[in-house]
Each structure stands twice: as structure tokens, then as C-alpha cells.
Design a protein around this motif. Structure first.
Motif, short mmCIF file in Angstrom:
data_model
loop_
_atom_site.label_atom_id
_atom_site.label_comp_id
_atom_site.label_asym_id
_atom_site.label_seq_id
_atom_site.Cartn_x
_atom_site.Cartn_y
_atom_site.Cartn_z
N GLY A 101 41.45 38.97 30.56
CA GLY A 101 42.48 40.02 30.59
C GLY A 101 43.23 40.04 31.90
O GLY A 101 44.46 40.15 31.93
N ALA A 102 42.51 39.92 33.00
CA ALA A 102 43.15 39.92 34.32
C ALA A 102 44.06 38.71 34.49
O ALA A 102 45.17 38.83 35.04
N ALA A 103 43.64 37.55 34.00
CA ALA A 103 44.49 36.36 34.11
C ALA A 103 45.77 36.53 33.28
O ALA A 103 46.87 36.21 33.76
N PHE A 104 45.64 37.04 32.07
CA PHE A 104 46.83 37.27 31.24
C PHE A 104 47.75 38.32 31.85
O PHE A 104 48.98 38.17 31.82
N VAL A 105 47.18 39.38 32.40
CA VAL A 105 47.99 40.40 33.06
C VAL A 105 48.71 39.79 34.26
O VAL A 105 49.90 40.06 34.49
N GLY A 106 48.03 38.95 35.02
CA GLY A 106 48.65 38.30 36.17
C GLY A 106 49.81 37.42 35.78
O GLY A 106 50.88 37.45 36.40
N VAL A 107 49.64 36.61 34.73
CA VAL A 107 50.73 35.74 34.26
C VAL A 107 51.91 36.58 33.79
O VAL A 107 53.06 36.32 34.13
N SER A 108 51.64 37.61 32.99
CA SER A 108 52.71 38.47 32.49
C SER A 108 53.44 39.19 33.61
O SER A 108 54.67 39.28 33.61
N LEU A 109 52.69 39.68 34.57
CA LEU A 109 53.29 40.37 35.71
C LEU A 109 54.17 39.43 36.52
O LEU A 109 55.30 39.78 36.89
N ALA A 110 53.71 38.22 36.75
CA ALA A 110 54.50 37.23 37.50
C ALA A 110 55.77 36.89 36.75
O ALA A 110 56.83 36.77 37.36
N GLN A 111 55.67 36.74 35.45
CA GLN A 111 56.87 36.41 34.67
C GLN A 111 57.88 37.55 34.69
O GLN A 111 59.09 37.33 34.71
N GLU A 112 57.39 38.79 34.69
CA GLU A 112 58.31 39.93 34.78
C GLU A 112 58.92 40.05 36.17
O GLU A 112 60.09 40.40 36.31
#
Length: 115
Positions: A101-112
Motif C-alpha cells: 500500500g505504501a509503495a502504491f501510494v508513493g507512486v501515485s503521489l509522485a505521479q500527481e
């Protein structure tokens, strides 16, 4: 190995003594934070905000120390040796779910942030 092993073992021990927390909880927190940072780095590389060399440097350095499998494995198997099998299984499942979950949140946050 010389840097990552002490980097993953010493901070949880010191924090555990200071805040009277279980070492395992602090190791899991550190691993989840490291995976969040790795997700941010991966997302930043995907959108071209940073180079893959930056990801390699921070992913194997500070994040590698936080997310090292040997520390998580040791701190997870220690309660199992004492007979706490349910706690150990629950810890493994929670760690995997929280880490992904943290890895997916990190990728999504970086893309935003950088898209």
C-alpha cells in the motif's frame, strides 16, 4: 552490507528503549516508510522528474537500510520462536499489505506531484 545492517538495527533498538515500544512495531514502521519513499522514487523516475541514478542511490542506500529483509525477518521470527504463531502470521500479512500500500501510494503521489 556494512552500512545497511546497522542502519536497520540500531535505530529501532534506540527508539524502542526511548519510547518503550516493541522493536518489531518500529521495524515495520521503518520498512513501510522506506517502501513509501521507494514508491515516490519510482513514480518520479516514471514521469521523468529524477534520473534512475538517483533512484539507484537512494533506493539501495537509505531506503535499503530501512527495508532490509533480514531485519524484518529476524524481528518477525523472534516471536514465532516463543510460540506466538498467530501474532507472527498476522504481522507478516499486515507488513506485506502495508508495504505494498505504501509503495502504491508513493507512486501515485509522485505521479500527481510531477506529472
Amino acid at each position: 552490507m556494512v552500512i545497511t545492517a546497522p542502519g536497520s538495527r540500531i535505530p529501532p533498538r534506540r527508539c524502542a528503549r526511548r519510547w518503550r515500544q516493541d522493536e518489531l512495531v518500529l521495524v515495520i514502521y521503518g520498512a513501510v516508510v522506506g517502501r513509501l519513499i521507494l514508491g515516490l522514487l519510482s513514480g518520479a523516475v516514471t514521469v521523468g522528474a529524477v534520473s534512475s541514478q538517483v533512484q539507484l542511490l537512494f533506493g539501495t542506500g537509505p531506503c535499503g537500510a530501512l527495508t532490509t529483509y533480514s531485519t524484518v525477518s529476524y524481528e518477525t521470527l523472534r516471536p514465532a520462536a516463543g510460540g506466538a504463531r498467530f501474532f507472527t502470521a498476522a504481522d507478516v500479512v499486515a507488513g506485506v499489505v502495508a508495504g505494498l500500500g505504501a509503495a502504491f501510494v508513493g507512486v501515485s503521489l509522485a505521479q500527481e506531484l510531477w506529472a
